[in-house]
Motif scaffolding. Structure first.
Motif, PDB file in Angstrom:
ATOM      1  N   ARG A 885       0.861  -1.184  -0.117  1.00  0.00           N
ATOM      2  CA  ARG A 885      -0.117  -0.136  -0.164  1.00  0.00           C
ATOM      3  C   ARG A 885       0.740   1.269  -0.008  1.00  0.00           C
ATOM      4  O   ARG A 885       1.778   1.335   0.846  1.00  0.00           O
ATOM      5  N   THR A 886       0.640   2.027  -0.839  1.00  0.00           N
ATOM      6  CA  THR A 886       1.272   3.424  -1.065  1.00  0.00           C
ATOM      7  C   THR A 886       0.543   4.717  -1.131  1.00  0.00           C
ATOM      8  O   THR A 886      -0.826   4.594  -1.311  1.00  0.00           O
ATOM      9  N   SER A 887       1.357   5.758  -0.980  1.00  0.00           N
ATOM     10  CA  SER A 887       0.467   7.183  -1.299  1.00  0.00           C
ATOM     11  C   SER A 887       1.311   8.064  -1.885  1.00  0.00           C
ATOM     12  O   SER A 887       2.601   7.580  -1.802  1.00  0.00           O
ATOM     13  N   VAL A 888       0.851   9.004  -2.518  1.00  0.00           N
ATOM     14  CA  VAL A 888       1.595  10.128  -3.083  1.00  0.00           C
ATOM     15  C   VAL A 888       1.740  11.324  -1.862  1.00  0.00           C
ATOM     16  O   VAL A 888       0.684  11.755  -1.662  1.00  0.00           O
ATOM     17  N   ARG A 889       3.199  11.667  -1.713  1.00  0.00           N
ATOM     18  CA  ARG A 889       3.239  12.959  -0.818  1.00  0.00           C
ATOM     19  C   ARG A 889       4.091  13.777  -1.667  1.00  0.00           C
ATOM     20  O   ARG A 889       4.650  13.717  -2.816  1.00  0.00           O
ATOM     21  N   LYS A 890       3.792  15.222  -1.385  1.00  0.00           N
ATOM     22  CA  LYS A 890       4.346  16.250  -1.976  1.00  0.00           C
ATOM     23  C   LYS A 890       5.617  16.913  -1.139  1.00  0.00           C
ATOM     24  O   LYS A 890       5.260  16.958   0.003  1.00  0.00           O
ATOM     25  N   VAL A 891       6.611  17.531  -1.698  1.00  0.00           N
ATOM     26  CA  VAL A 891       7.647  18.271  -1.286  1.00  0.00           C
ATOM     27  C   VAL A 891       8.035  19.528  -2.086  1.00  0.00           C
ATOM     28  O   VAL A 891       7.978  19.103  -3.277  1.00  0.00           O
ATOM     29  N   GLU A 892       8.372  20.283  -1.267  1.00  0.00           N
ATOM     30  CA  GLU A 892       8.778  21.561  -2.217  1.00  0.00           C
ATOM     31  C   GLU A 892      10.463  21.795  -2.461  1.00  0.00           C
ATOM     32  O   GLU A 892      11.040  21.343  -1.228  1.00  0.00           O
ATOM     33  N   LEU A 893      10.753  21.777  -3.505  1.00  0.00           N
ATOM     34  CA  LEU A 893      12.291  21.619  -3.931  1.00  0.00           C
ATOM     35  C   LEU A 893      12.638  23.132  -4.671  1.00  0.00           C
ATOM     36  O   LEU A 893      11.789  23.867  -5.052  1.00  0.00           O
ATOM     37  N   LYS A 894      14.009  23.396  -3.936  1.00  0.00           N
ATOM     38  CA  LYS A 894      14.410  24.936  -4.421  1.00  0.00           C
ATOM     39  C   LYS A 894      15.526  24.403  -5.411  1.00  0.00           C
ATOM     40  O   LYS A 894      16.195  23.432  -5.246  1.00  0.00           O
ATOM     41  N   CYS A 895      15.382  25.148  -6.569  1.00  0.00           N
ATOM     42  CA  CYS A 895      15.965  25.248  -7.719  1.00  0.00           C
ATOM     43  C   CYS A 895      17.393  26.351  -7.583  1.00  0.00           C
ATOM     44  O   CYS A 895      17.104  27.285  -6.833  1.00  0.00           O
ATOM     45  N   PRO A 896      18.482  26.064  -8.555  1.00  0.00           N
ATOM     46  CA  PRO A 896      19.598  26.996  -8.332  1.00  0.00           C
ATOM     47  C   PRO A 896      19.144  28.310  -8.863  1.00  0.00           C
ATOM     48  O   PRO A 896      19.823  29.367  -8.519  1.00  0.00           O
ATOM     49  N   THR A 897      18.134  28.556  -9.825  1.00  0.00           N
ATOM     50  CA  THR A 897      17.863  29.828 -10.334  1.00  0.00           C
ATOM     51  C   THR A 897      17.002  30.622  -9.217  1.00  0.00           C
ATOM     52  O   THR A 897      16.757  31.865  -9.443  1.00  0.00           O
TER      53      THR A 897
END
Length: 950
Positions: A885-897
């Motif tokens: 059993r799985t779920s989808v989670r969200k995370v905020e990524l910081k880009c070099p720009t």
């Protein structure tokens, strides 16, 4: 005793004669009148007149000089008052002029005529004696007989005056002349004096005066039933009776000849009514054009009456069948009435059109239903033939044929009087006679009640003048043969007209209950008894002495017809112009754009050009405007210039609107050209079609759609609302609702195997799925889809021999299949479970700011390989630790720009051992992996079937 003195004037050098006449009357049988003539001034000449029963003595005194060369002579005149009257004159010598007047009478109480004789005495050498006698003859009213003349003398009053004139020598310039129409005779000649007195010169200046005495002739009987008329003799003195030539025709049609013979004839050609036998009048004749006036072509009616006279041909034709509406043409040209030309006149008389030829004293009338022809016997007696017969007061020869023979009946005779008519090629003289319809119907017929009026009290005043029997028979004939045409009215109409011709007027139409009514035009009223020629403003001073009357439309009381050619009734005689509006004298008016005034005298109306007031200059600016002359409501003769709008002159064109929109245009105030815009029509649009609100819209068969009143703000179109057709969406376990092509609702289709377990519960397995029995791990259920068929199977696990005692305490455990027991090693690995760890997530160069908790599956699962005696092969079971059993989670990524992105990753919630495919290196059958899988599946199915059967 009477003494008369006369003085006459003479030219220079002549003398004046004064004559004194003295007449003494006594009771003796004879008396002598003596007249003295003086040849010289102061001399006396005695003239003696001897009269039977009367003696007159006249004394004449002459004064004046006597012309040289004259010889005195004496004259004696004797007058005998008897039959004849004889006057004897003995002439003496007279100089100058002498007037002698002799009066004779027979006593105070006797009625003996008085004779006045004017005698002109000649000179010695050349002048003969002239005597003029005038008298009066009583006259009476008259009509025409068979032509016999009776000359009887009647008692008359006669005055005789004798005047003697003596011619003067040639050196005299003038002298007195006789004052009467004297006739100069020599020898025994005779001549007429005035008023029917005949004078005969006997001899030696002796004249015989014979007055004509007329006695009233006996009144004859006319065979046509009309009254005879008195006619003056050719000598102008006496008169005699004659029967006029009077022929009539009416109905379908019926004829009464000149001599009163009645017959009916049904021919539909053109015929001769009357022509002369011996042609005395150039191109004279009356003709009738008949036509079939019923749907059965059985009976005929008169259509056109034709009158020819010299160079003119008059046609009076019916405009509408069986009516009194006719039109008149002369030489094929329409004419207005009254018409008068070349000795022929046409005019209206009541309901009739009359053609009159005064020279022939002939009168022809026609009104569309009936005609009549009246001609004098004195001009046409014994000299007519045709369908009207011979005018001779004898009916025996009325049916005479063109060759002079007499036919058996007039119906046969009428056929022979056809004339060539180019408009009727079927008609030709000499064809077989027309068969007349029987006057006796096949079934008994009751005549119309209208016919009974002829014999009743309505027409009774005319019965003694015109017998009604013939007209009654014609009326019955018409009412029985053609009852729907109301032709019986024509019999009453012609009878009433004949009565009116005899001065008897009958008001009969009001007794027919509207069947024979006659409607007059506006402004006129119907009269049964009106004048033959209506009094007009132009003829009001003439004395109308005729007693005959006609029916027709006349001006109401208090008004009169303006003129015969101007059919307008007026109260006062002013003017009537082309607009037919009566005007008073002095009245000003405008007609045909001319200013006119009605004046008394002259032409009456005097006109001049109409003057229009000046107008301001009008200019028409702006697109679409143009100038136009418009009728002025205040003065129609003076148009006003206005600016009119013509949109065809505008350059702007209407745009084409898309579906659901329409063109709306409006014209701004003060402009001509319209402004266009597309406005929504408040409809729905679907597949290039427009739908009105609340109407159904077809989208597809699986939806019920309709156009609503709601408007889509963005499209400005009405919204289409749809509802899906109700469908059954429930399917039992193992079945799924799947759509069916071409159908609105889906169908329940089995997609999983439904397995009934040992405890009667249901186990649902998808194709390729295996499941242990919930209560017995040694039982395995499976589902397979083979050639689109679901096949379920049940497998029983056979455990290898197991001896619990051989296991160390605490090491007994179940194999991964959950069925068989085994001894677990003490150093067994960790069971399959979730392990957490934290780490940074990096995606495409972008990285999470903090460490993120991530999970994974870790542990051992049972894997075995057993020999199956049933299958006679090795069975392999492989299991691995995997996420369950799985779920989808969200995370905020910081880009070099410097910007951030949101990234999704999978988070494991739980883990479990799951069967997986066991890879085999080599097999005795040297099969590929795919073939092994198929074989294994088949084996399981076989085993499941065998177990189920057991």
């Amino acid at each position: 005793t009477t003494t008369t003195t006369g003085t006459g004037s003479t030219p220079t050098g002549s003398h004046t004669s004064t004559i004194s006449t003295t007449t003494s009357v006594s009771s003796s049988s004879t008396s002598t009148a003596s007249t003295t003539l003086s040849p010289t001034p102061g001399s006396t000449t005695t003239l003696t007149v001897t009269t039977s029963g009367v003696t007159e003595t006249s004394s004449a005194t002459t004064s004046g000089s006597t012309p040289p060369g004259s010889t005195p002579r004496s004259t004696t005149v004797m007058t005998e008052i008897s039959s004849p009257v004889t006057t004897t004159a003995t002439q003496g010598t007279l100089t100058g002029s002498t007037a002698i007047t002799t009066t004779a009478s027979s006593g105070p109480s006797s009625l003996v005529p008085t004779v006045s004789t004017i005698v002109s005495l000649p000179s010695v050498s050349t002048t003969p004696m002239s005597v003029t006698t005038s008298g009066t003859t009583p006259t009476e009213s008259f009509t025409t007989t068979s032509g016999t003349t009776s000359k009887n003398f009647t008692t008359i009053t006669l005055t005789t005056t004798t005047t003697t004139s003596v011619s003067t020598p040639s050196n005299y310039t003038s002298g007195p002349t006789a004052t009467s129409s004297a006739v100069t005779t020599v020898g025994s000649d005779s001549w007429w004096l005035c008023d029917c007195v005949n004078v005969t010169c006997i001899e030696d200046n002796i004249v015989q005066v014979v007055p004509i005495i007329c006695n009233p002739p006996p009144k004859p009987t006319c065979t046509n039933g009309l009254s005879p008329v008195p006619v003056i003799d050719k000598d102008g003195c006496c008169w005699h009776w004659e029967c006029d030539c009077y022929c009539t025709g009416w109905g379908d049609p019926h004829y009464i000849t000149f001599d009163g013979l009645y017959y009916s004839y049904q021919g539909n050609c053109t015929y001769v009514l009357v022509e002369e036998i011996n042609k005395k009048v150039d191109n004279f004749g009356v003709y009738i054009d008949n036509y079939h006036c019923d749907t059965r072509d059985v009976v005929s009616c008169p259509r056109t009456l034709i009158v020819r006279h010299e160079t003119q041909e008059v046609r009076i034709a019916v405009v509408k069948p069986n009516t009194l509406q006719v039109e008149v043409t002369v030489n094929k040209q329409a004419v207005a009435l009254p018409y008068k030309k070349f000795g022929l006149s046409i005019y209206e008389s009541g309901i009739n059109r009359v053609v009159e030829i005064p020279e022939l004293k002939t009168n022809v009338t026609y009104n569309g239903l009936s005609f009549s022809i009246r001609m004098p016997y004195s001009l046409f007696g014994n000299n007519t033939h045709g369908q009207c017969g011979i005018c001779n007061n004898n009916t025996a020869d009325d049916c005479m044929l063109p060759n002079g023979n007499i036919a058996e009946n007039c119906e046969t005779m009428a056929d022979h009087w056809q004339v060539d008519d180019p408009s009727k090629p079927q008609c030709s003289p000499g064809l077989s006679p027309t068969k007349a319809p029987s006057t006796t119907p096949m079934q008994p017929c009751k005549e119309s009640s209208i016919c009974e009026l002829l014999l009743g009290s309505v027409f009774e005043p005319c019965h003694e003048f015109v017998h009604p029997e013939k007209y009654y028979a014609a009326c019955v004939f018409d009412s029985c043969l053609v009852p729907n045409l109301d032709l019986e009215c024509s019999s009453l109409q012609i009878y009433a007209a004949t009565c009116a011709d005899q001065s008897v007027c009958i008001d009969w139409r009001s007794h027919t209950n509207g069947v024979c009514s006659y409607k007059c035009p506006s402004g006129k009223e119907y009269r049964a008894c009106g004048p033959t020629k209506e009094i007009t403003c132009k003829s009001s001073q003439q004395n109308e002495t005729s007693t005959k009357q006609v029916e027709g439309c006349f001006c109401p009381n208090g008004t009169m017809l303006y003129d015969t050619g101007v059919d307008v009734c007026v109260k006062t005689c002013g003017c009537v112009g082309v607009d037919k509006i009566p005007r008073e004298f002095g009245e000003k008016f405008t007609v045909d754009c001319q200013d006119c005034i009605c004046l008394e005298g002259g032409n009456g109306i005097v006109c001049g050009p109409h003057e229009c007031p000046k107008q301001n200059k009008t200019t028409c600016d702006g697109e679409g405007f143009y100038e136009v002359n418009e009728v002025n409501s205040e003065d129609s003769c003076c148009p006003i210039v206005t600016c009119k709008c013509n949109t065809s002159l505008c350059t702007a064109k209407a745009p084409k609107c898309k579906l659901g929109f329409e063109i709306h245009s409006y014209i701004p105030s003060g402009q001509c050209c319209p402004v266009y815009q597309c406005v929504p029509k408040r409809v729905c649009v679907h597949q290039n079609a427009e739908f009105l609100p609340n109407s159904s819209v077809f989208v597809d068969k699986c939806q019920n759609c309709f156009c609503t009143n709601e408007v889509n703000v963005s499209t400005q179109l009405n919204i289409i609302s749809c509802e899906h057709i109700p469908c059954n969406t429930y399917c039992k376990a193992g079945y799924e609702l799947q759509p069916v092509k071409g159908e609105c609702c889906g169908r329940c289709v089995q997609t999983k195997c439904v397995i009934h377990t040992a405890d009667n519960s249901e186990l649902i397995l998808s194709p390729g799925e295996f499941k242990n029995d919930p209560y017995n791990n040694c039982t395995i259920y499976s589902c397979a889809n083979i050639h689109n068929q679901l096949i379920s199977s049940t497998s029983e696990i056979t455990c290898p021999a197991f001896n619990e005692e051989s296991c160390k305490p605490g090491t007994i455990t179940l194999l991964p299949n959950g069925c068989c027991k085994t001894c677990a090693p003490l150093d067994s690995s960790t069971p399959c479970s979730v392990r957490e760890r934290t780490d940074f997530i990096t995606y495409r160069g972008c990285r999470s700011v903090d460490r993120v908790v991530m999970t994974e599956c870790e542990g051992t699962c049972g894997t075995f390989s057993l020999y199956s005696a049933e299958a006679n092969s090795m069975e392999h079971s492989c299991s691995c630790c995997r996420e369950s059993r799985t779920s989808v989670r969200k995370v905020e990524l910081k880009c070099p720009t410097g910007h951030s992105i949101s990234h999704e990753y999978i988070y494991v919630e739980s883990c479990s051992c799951q069967d997986t495919e066991c890879s085999s290196s080599q097999s005795s059958e040297s099969q590929s992996t795919e073939e092994n899988d198929k074989a294994r599946t088949l084996n399981r199915i076989k085993r499941a079937i065998s177990l189920t059967s057991k």
